[in-house]
Design a protein around this motif. Structure first.
Motif, PDB file in Angstrom:
ATOM      1  N   GLY A  33     -33.923  13.946 -15.301  1.00  0.00           N
ATOM      2  CA  GLY A  33     -32.819  14.425 -15.808  1.00  0.00           C
ATOM      3  C   GLY A  33     -31.444  13.713 -15.473  1.00  0.00           C
TER       4      GLY A  33
ATOM      5  N   ARG B  60     -34.230  13.825 -22.399  1.00  0.00           N
ATOM      6  CA  ARG B  60     -34.464  14.194 -23.739  1.00  0.00           C
ATOM      7  C   ARG B  60     -33.503  13.117 -24.761  1.00  0.00           C
ATOM      8  NH1 ARG B  60     -34.042  20.012 -24.305  1.00  0.00           N
ATOM      9  NH2 ARG B  60     -32.251  19.441 -23.188  1.00  0.00           N
TER      10      ARG B  60
ATOM     11  N   GLU C 178     -41.728  18.739 -21.171  1.00  0.00           N
ATOM     12  CA  GLU C 178     -42.766  19.604 -21.560  1.00  0.00           C
ATOM     13  C   GLU C 178     -43.973  18.738 -22.021  1.00  0.00           C
ATOM     14  OE1 GLU C 178     -39.618  21.157 -24.061  1.00  0.00           O
ATOM     15  OE2 GLU C 178     -41.122  23.033 -23.969  1.00  0.00           O
TER      16      GLU C 178
ATOM     17  N   HIS D 102     -34.503  17.161 -13.335  1.00  0.00           N
ATOM     18  CA  HIS D 102     -34.446  17.916 -14.495  1.00  0.00           C
ATOM     19  C   HIS D 102     -34.594  19.320 -14.406  1.00  0.00           C
ATOM     20  CE1 HIS D 102     -38.735  17.077 -14.532  1.00  0.00           C
ATOM     21  NE2 HIS D 102     -39.029  18.044 -15.102  1.00  0.00           N
TER      22      HIS D 102
ATOM     23  N   GLY E  43     -34.663  22.822 -17.207  1.00  0.00           N
ATOM     24  CA  GLY E  43     -34.538  23.614 -18.791  1.00  0.00           C
ATOM     25  C   GLY E  43     -33.383  24.509 -18.697  1.00  0.00           C
TER      26      GLY E  43
ATOM     27  N   ILE F  42     -41.390  23.512 -17.952  1.00  0.00           N
ATOM     28  CA  ILE F  42     -40.317  22.272 -17.594  1.00  0.00           C
ATOM     29  C   ILE F  42     -39.884  22.276 -16.192  1.00  0.00           C
ATOM     30  CG2 ILE F  42     -37.851  21.507 -18.157  1.00  0.00           C
ATOM     31  CD1 ILE F  42     -38.154  23.310 -20.882  1.00  0.00           C
TER      32      ILE F  42
ATOM     33  N   TYR G 200     -42.844  18.899 -12.718  1.00  0.00           N
ATOM     34  CA  TYR G 200     -42.730  18.356 -11.292  1.00  0.00           C
ATOM     35  C   TYR G 200     -44.225  18.031 -10.655  1.00  0.00           C
ATOM     36  CZ  TYR G 200     -37.629  19.543 -11.193  1.00  0.00           C
ATOM     37  OH  TYR G 200     -36.105  19.194 -11.389  1.00  0.00           O
TER      38      TYR G 200
ATOM     39  N   LEU H  68     -29.587  23.566  -3.459  1.00  0.00           N
ATOM     40  CA  LEU H  68     -28.038  23.451  -3.824  1.00  0.00           C
ATOM     41  C   LEU H  68     -27.325  24.836  -4.274  1.00  0.00           C
ATOM     42  CD1 LEU H  68     -28.492  20.627  -6.248  1.00  0.00           C
ATOM     43  CD2 LEU H  68     -28.280  20.485  -3.883  1.00  0.00           C
TER      44      LEU H  68
ATOM     45  N   THR I 110     -20.798  20.639 -12.746  1.00  0.00           N
ATOM     46  CA  THR I 110     -20.970  19.233 -13.625  1.00  0.00           C
ATOM     47  C   THR I 110     -20.431  19.351 -14.882  1.00  0.00           C
ATOM     48  OG1 THR I 110     -22.635  20.849 -14.700  1.00  0.00           O
ATOM     49  CG2 THR I 110     -23.594  19.635 -12.674  1.00  0.00           C
TER      50      THR I 110
HETATM   51  N1  LIG Z   1     -25.074  22.716 -11.614  1.00  0.00           N
HETATM   52  C1  LIG Z   1     -25.513  23.697 -10.481  1.00  0.00           C
HETATM   53  O1  LIG Z   1     -24.488  24.298 -10.284  1.00  0.00           O
HETATM   54  C2  LIG Z   1     -26.733  23.686  -9.790  1.00  0.00           C
HETATM   55  C3  LIG Z   1     -27.726  22.621 -10.274  1.00  0.00           C
HETATM   56  N2  LIG Z   1     -28.949  22.886  -9.612  1.00  0.00           N
HETATM   57  C4  LIG Z   1     -30.181  21.855 -10.072  1.00  0.00           C
HETATM   58  O2  LIG Z   1     -29.804  20.618 -10.068  1.00  0.00           O
HETATM   59  C5  LIG Z   1     -30.379  20.028 -10.998  1.00  0.00           C
HETATM   60  C6  LIG Z   1     -29.573  19.164 -11.940  1.00  0.00           C
HETATM   61  O3  LIG Z   1     -28.669  20.366 -12.679  1.00  0.00           O
HETATM   62  P1  LIG Z   1     -27.518  19.744 -13.159  1.00  0.00           P
HETATM   63  O4  LIG Z   1     -26.997  18.651 -13.236  1.00  0.00           O
HETATM   64  O5  LIG Z   1     -26.477  20.975 -13.371  1.00  0.00           O
HETATM   65  O6  LIG Z   1     -27.979  20.136 -14.937  1.00  0.00           O
HETATM   66  P2  LIG Z   1     -27.703  19.413 -16.415  1.00  0.00           P
HETATM   67  O7  LIG Z   1     -27.847  20.433 -17.457  1.00  0.00           O
HETATM   68  O8  LIG Z   1     -26.301  18.982 -16.031  1.00  0.00           O
HETATM   69  O9  LIG Z   1     -28.589  18.147 -16.436  1.00  0.00           O
HETATM   70  C7  LIG Z   1     -29.976  18.469 -16.670  1.00  0.00           C
HETATM   71  C8  LIG Z   1     -30.694  17.085 -16.933  1.00  0.00           C
HETATM   72  O10 LIG Z   1     -32.041  17.281 -17.352  1.00  0.00           O
HETATM   73  C9  LIG Z   1     -32.229  17.103 -18.355  1.00  0.00           C
HETATM   74  N3  LIG Z   1     -33.246  17.900 -19.365  1.00  0.00           N
HETATM   75  C10 LIG Z   1     -33.233  19.352 -19.869  1.00  0.00           C
HETATM   76  N4  LIG Z   1     -34.186  19.783 -20.395  1.00  0.00           N
HETATM   77  C11 LIG Z   1     -35.228  18.883 -20.256  1.00  0.00           C
HETATM   78  C12 LIG Z   1     -36.489  18.560 -20.878  1.00  0.00           C
HETATM   79  N5  LIG Z   1     -36.810  19.446 -21.257  1.00  0.00           N
HETATM   80  N6  LIG Z   1     -37.045  17.365 -20.477  1.00  0.00           N
HETATM   81  C13 LIG Z   1     -36.626  16.388 -19.689  1.00  0.00           C
HETATM   82  N7  LIG Z   1     -35.137  16.577 -19.192  1.00  0.00           N
HETATM   83  C14 LIG Z   1     -34.564  17.749 -19.703  1.00  0.00           C
HETATM   84  C15 LIG Z   1     -31.063  16.953 -19.380  1.00  0.00           C
HETATM   85  O11 LIG Z   1     -30.952  16.080 -20.569  1.00  0.00           O
HETATM   86  P3  LIG Z   1     -31.473  16.129 -21.831  1.00  0.00           P
HETATM   87  O12 LIG Z   1     -30.677  17.295 -22.407  1.00  0.00           O
HETATM   88  O13 LIG Z   1     -30.847  14.550 -22.549  1.00  0.00           O
HETATM   89  O14 LIG Z   1     -32.978  16.248 -21.920  1.00  0.00           O
HETATM   90  C16 LIG Z   1     -30.184  16.602 -18.118  1.00  0.00           C
HETATM   91  O15 LIG Z   1     -30.272  15.097 -18.045  1.00  0.00           O
HETATM   92  C17 LIG Z   1     -31.390  21.204 -11.682  1.00  0.00           C
HETATM   93  O16 LIG Z   1     -32.624  20.987 -11.067  1.00  0.00           O
HETATM   94  C18 LIG Z   1     -30.686  22.524 -11.158  1.00  0.00           C
HETATM   95  O17 LIG Z   1     -31.634  23.216 -11.274  1.00  0.00           O
HETATM   96  C19 LIG Z   1     -29.136  23.861  -8.578  1.00  0.00           C
HETATM   97  C20 LIG Z   1     -28.184  24.405  -7.888  1.00  0.00           C
HETATM   98  C21 LIG Z   1     -26.842  24.561  -8.618  1.00  0.00           C
END
Ligand SMILES: NC(=O)C1=CN([C@@H]2O[C@H](COP(=O)(O)OP(=O)(O)OC[C@H]3O[C@@H](n4cnc5c(N)ncnc54)[C@H](OP(=O)(O)O)[C@@H]3O)[C@@H](O)[C@H]2O)C=CC1
Ligand SMILES: C[C@H](CCC(=O)NCCS(=O)(=O)O)[C@H]1CC[C@H]2[C@@H]3C(=O)C[C@@H]4C[C@H](O)CC[C@]4(C)[C@H]3CC[C@]12C
Length: 271
Positions: free
Chosen positions: A25, A50, A78, A97, A99, A119, A124, A192, A197
């Motif tokens: 991710g 992705r 997935e 990463h 979903g 996802i 994981y 977290l 972001t």
């Molecule tokens: N932002 C927040 O406030 C918080 C975030 N978190 C956790 O931090 C982590 C990162 O979150 P954040 O940076 O906000 O998320 P983002 O939505 O900014 O980034 C998510 C990442 O995951 C990738 N991704 C999404 N779906 C898929 C998929 N099906 N397969 C592979 N890759 C995938 C996306 O890339 P692409 O779309 O190109 O696949 C992207 O790189 C997560 O685990 C989230 O639960 C926890 C608490 C708070």
């Protein structure tokens, strides 16, 4: 003269220089920032997501920042074969990463939690299972990025919380199994709070959540540090995560009131 924080950062940088690290991710958000920190530390990095064009941009930036090497694998978690990411040894696996999900009341659509479990949880598990032989050999680390929503229930993130609670169950139990096995692989669960972001989805919730989000750059560095130091858990931001955890166990009724206080419930009902 370096502060203690600066000295610790130097130690972390030396620990990660030349190390082989996977960050999932990493095309945006916190994962993207983790890739940049690791690049500055001189790690060998593999990033996944992705969107290939975004991975290419992040890879170029990592190369410019000093990564020892940078590779990417694009595809959805997935249906990604973990083996495609595991080439030639591994020191740290950072599972980050997530979903996409809806911030609002869960209306019973069972297919959404089913997909989110694939996802956010089962991929994981699959990545960890595939990486374990290499991590046992390198005495490495697994870092799983979770959330306060994976420790304390929230009315507006039911499917998402379900997946994050599952991560606690899997990785806390796996940690105990590895201890019993005398396998020197550390497991760090990152709990977290609200992180900025800058994505559209975050903007969609910003009018509801009263507290200020923490910076993604600092969050990313804290995640890397917690993995390098082999911590069991990271709570970031410390206060806004630790207080609800204490209230959950000792004053649950107050926690319910707090949830109502930090979220403008009426605004959610209109979204
Ligand atoms: N932002 C927040 O406030 C918080 C975030 N978190 C956790 O931090 C982590 C990162 O979150 P954040 O940076 O906000 O998320 P983002 O939505 O900014 O980034 C998510 C990442 O995951 C990738 N991704 C999404 N779906 C898929 C998929 N099906 N397969 C592979 N890759 C995938 C996306 O890339 P692409 O779309 O190109 O696949 C992207 O790189 C997560 O685990 C989230 O639960 C926890 C608490 C708070
Ligand atoms: C609503 C967020 C998920 C947005 C999403 O689906 N992202 C992908 C969009 S994309 O399709 O365009 O790529 C939630 C993600 C993180 C959540 C927050 C969190 O985990 C910490 C807190 C936990 C607490 O229990 C509730 C408030 C949180 C700030 C929580 C709010 C919802 C998220 C921002």
């Amino acid at each position: 003269v370096l502060s203690n924080h600066g000295k610790l950062l130097c130690v972390i940088m030396k620990m990660l220089k030349g190390k082989r690290v996977i960050v999932t991710g990493a095309s945006s958000g916190i994962g993207e920032q983790m890739a940049y920190h690791l690049a500055r530390m001189g790690s060998h990095i593999l990033i996944t997501a992705r969107t290939e064009v975004k991975l290419q941009k992040v890879s170029t930036q990592c190369r410019e920042l000093g990564a020892a090497s940078i590779h990417y694998v694009s595809g959805s978690m997935e249906n990604m074969s973990p083996q495609s990411c595991l080439l030639g040894g591994l020191d740290m696996l950072i599972l980050n990463h997530v979903g996409s999900t809806h911030f609002g009341y869960f209306k019973g659509d069972i297919e959404h939690p089913r997909k989110l479990l694939e996802i956010n949880v089962l991929s994981y598990v699959a990545m960890t299972v595939s990486a374990l032989p290499m991590l046992k050999e390198s005495r490495g680390s697994v870092v799983a990025v979770s959330s306060l929503a994976g420790k304390v229930g929230n009315p507006f993130t039911v499917p998402y919380s379900t997946t994050k609670f599952a991560l606690d169950g899997f990785f806390s139990s796996l940690r105990q199994m590895l201890i019993v096995e005398n396998a020197n692989v550390s497991i760090t669960l990152c709990v977290l709070g609200y992180i900025n972001t800058g994505k559209a989805a975050m903007k969609a919730v910003s009018h509801v959540i009263c507290n200020k989000p923490a910076p993604k750059e600092e969050c990313a560095l804290e995640i890397i540090k917690s993995g390098a130091l082999r911590q069991r858990e990271l709570h970031y931001p410390y206060i806004s995560v630790t207080i609800p955890l204490i209230l959950r166990d000792w004053v649950p009724d107050f926690l319910d009131a707090l949830t109502r206080n930090i979220m403008d419930i009426e605004k959610v009902e209109r979204t």
